[in-house]
Design an enzyme around this catalytic site. Structure first.
Site, mmCIF file in Angstrom:
data_model
loop_
_atom_site.group_PDB
_atom_site.id
_atom_site.type_symbol
_atom_site.label_atom_id
_atom_site.label_comp_id
_atom_site.label_asym_id
_atom_site.label_seq_id
_atom_site.Cartn_x
_atom_site.Cartn_y
_atom_site.Cartn_z
ATOM 1 N N ASP A 139 0.850 -1.188 0.000
ATOM 2 C CA ASP A 139 0.000 0.000 0.000
ATOM 3 C C ASP A 139 0.885 1.237 0.000
ATOM 4 O OD1 ASP A 139 0.693 -0.504 2.832
ATOM 5 O OD2 ASP A 139 -0.592 1.238 3.221
ATOM 6 N N GLU A 159 -0.173 -0.461 5.804
ATOM 7 C CA GLU A 159 0.833 0.112 6.703
ATOM 8 C C GLU A 159 0.736 1.632 6.746
ATOM 9 O OE1 GLU A 159 4.519 1.923 8.068
ATOM 10 O OE2 GLU A 159 3.687 2.067 6.043
#
Length: 451
Positions: free
Chosen positions: A92, A156
């Site tokens: 991500d 994250e």
């Protein structure tokens, strides 16, 4: 780089790595599904899963984590009785901010001036590619001498803790003798660095209300309490005159012991405007690695364009507090909330809400894995000695893993050196760093297996 078969293999694989990173960067995998389609993150997760399957990983799975995102897991069996190493990265990314401000499109990997530009190129899709390169180099030169687990996280950057909660619910999944977190970076390009400390973080939303509704500033201004002015007063109380963070009750300031950060180099890395002073006191390393740091991340208030002559009835802000090792993030969050409430002027109504936190981290640098990595980096970076540095950012998963597996050794390396400008416009990765760190990781796995 001195010639050796592993290094030669990585060099030969670099064009393939560039093509794969371009495919991965093309996914707009921001784990904020109010702004970006969830299908983009799912596409990136499936890409990583397919890449692991192509490298003979078993038990490959796209895991649905409690925060509504996905993490990708796979295991590559090694020789019987070998140690187990967990390799971590995340797919991500941060939002691209103002896409029009990018020199080239943020989700299109573009080579320019010897670097590869694109959102996530360094943080941390490049980390996924780094792990793949290291494993491919070993497979081409005698095989992978350890059991390898790979976990690629999907949220994250959002700090929503999906993988942390999943790991706590399935503690056997990520168990390993050593964990390599591929989400840090060298102190500067060409200087091999292991990050040994991370500051933790707490996020608090504060809202101030003073009136039932906005009022005409000519008719009521001067006596009617302005919520935005009150909020400004509160936020200003979080800093001393020199810019140092001042949260009532927060632990006293400490110093950094280790690699120092030259102030002139920091100004260059941070792109501080000429004539503008740095804030705080002590060394730069003290300020960014060993002490608390408050940042106002956003304020809800009327924009200048379209503003009306009104006294504001309500205002709110999102405040971040970074905390160094030795400070409990949950306690820091309570202190920050209490400070905001205590410094609200004029009897204004104030409410505070914690919206996320992660604990700080300190590694044990005396472990055998650190020696194995130092030896590997000495080969990958001829003439250089591995350095220990801190990082002002947070990786909450580190403390989760340290708590679940107290005997595991944890090392943090990666591609996010200062020139990478992670989280900013025109993020990029140095292909030379990708090459050298991939060699270092491959040699580390070999050294660690033999140790």
């Amino acid at each position: 780089m001195s010639s050796n078969p592993v290094a030669e293999t990585v060099a030969a694989l670099l064009p393939r790595a560039q093509a794969e990173l371009a495919e991965l960067v093309a996914f707009k995998s921001v784990a904020d599904f109010a702004q970006f389609p969830k299908s983009e993150s799912e596409g990136a997760a499936n890409w990583v899963a397919d890449a692991l399957r192509a490298e003979d990983f078993v038990d490959v799975a796209v895991l649905d984590t409690p925060d509504g995102t996905q993490s990708v897991y796979g295991c590559l069996p090694g020789p019987e009785g070998a140690r187990t190493v967990l390799l971590y990265a995340h797919y991500d990314v941060q939002p691209p901010l103002d896409e029009a401000a990018w020199t080239t499109p943020p989700f299109e990997l573009t080579e320019r001036d010897g670097r590869w530009y694109g959102r996530g190129a360094a943080d941390c899709k490049g980390g996924v590619i780094m792990h793949l390169l290291a494993l491919r180099a070993l497979k081409a030169n005698g095989g992978v001498p350890v059991h390898v687990k790979v976990i690629a996280e999907g949220s994250e950057e959002m700090g929503t803790g999906g993988l942390e909660r999943y790991a706590e619910q399935h503690p056997e999944l990520l168990e390993a003798d050593t964990i390599v977190i591929g989400d840090a970076g060298n102190f500067r390009v060409g200087l091999p660095t292991v990050t040994t400390t991370l500051r933790g973080m707490t996020l608090v939303r504060v809202q101030i209300d003073t009136l039932q509704g906005n009022l005409h500033s000519g008719q009521f201004g001067g006596a009617a309490p302005d919520a935005l002015a009150a909020l400004i007063r509160v936020l200003d109380s979080l800093r001393a005159a020199d810019g140092s963070t001042t949260v009532d009750g927060l632990a006293p300031e400490t110093g950094w012991e280790g690699l120092e950060y030259d102030e002139g180099q920091f100004r260059k890395d941070a792109k501080v405007l000429d004539g503008v002073e740095l804030i705080g006191d002590g060394s730069v390393a003290d300020r960014i690695w060993a002490r608390p740091a408050v940042t106002v991340l956003g304020i809800d208030c009327p924009p200048v364009v379209g503003a009306t002559p009104s006294v504001q009835a309500s205002a709110r802000a999102l405040v971040s507090l970074r905390v160094p090792p030795g400070v409990d993030a949950a306690e820091a969050s309570k202190l920050l909330q209490a400070h905001l409430e205590a410094h609200t002027p004029w009897g204004a109504r104030v409410s505070t809400e914690p919206v996320g936190q992660g604990q700080p981290f300190r590694a044990d640098t005396s472990s055998p894995a650190y020696q194995a990595m130092a030896d590997a980096m000495a080969v990958a970076y001829p003439g250089e000695t591995m350095q220990y540095a801190g990082q002002g950012g947070s990786i909450p998963l580190c403390n989760t893993l340290a708590g679940l597996y107290p005997r595991a050794e944890i090392l943090l390396i990666g591609l996010s050196e200062p020139e990478a400008q992670i989280h900013a416009v025109d993020e990029s990765v140095s292909p030379e760093e990708l090459e050298r760190l991939s060699v270092a990781e491959a040699l580390f796995l070999r050294n660690y297996a033999a140790g």
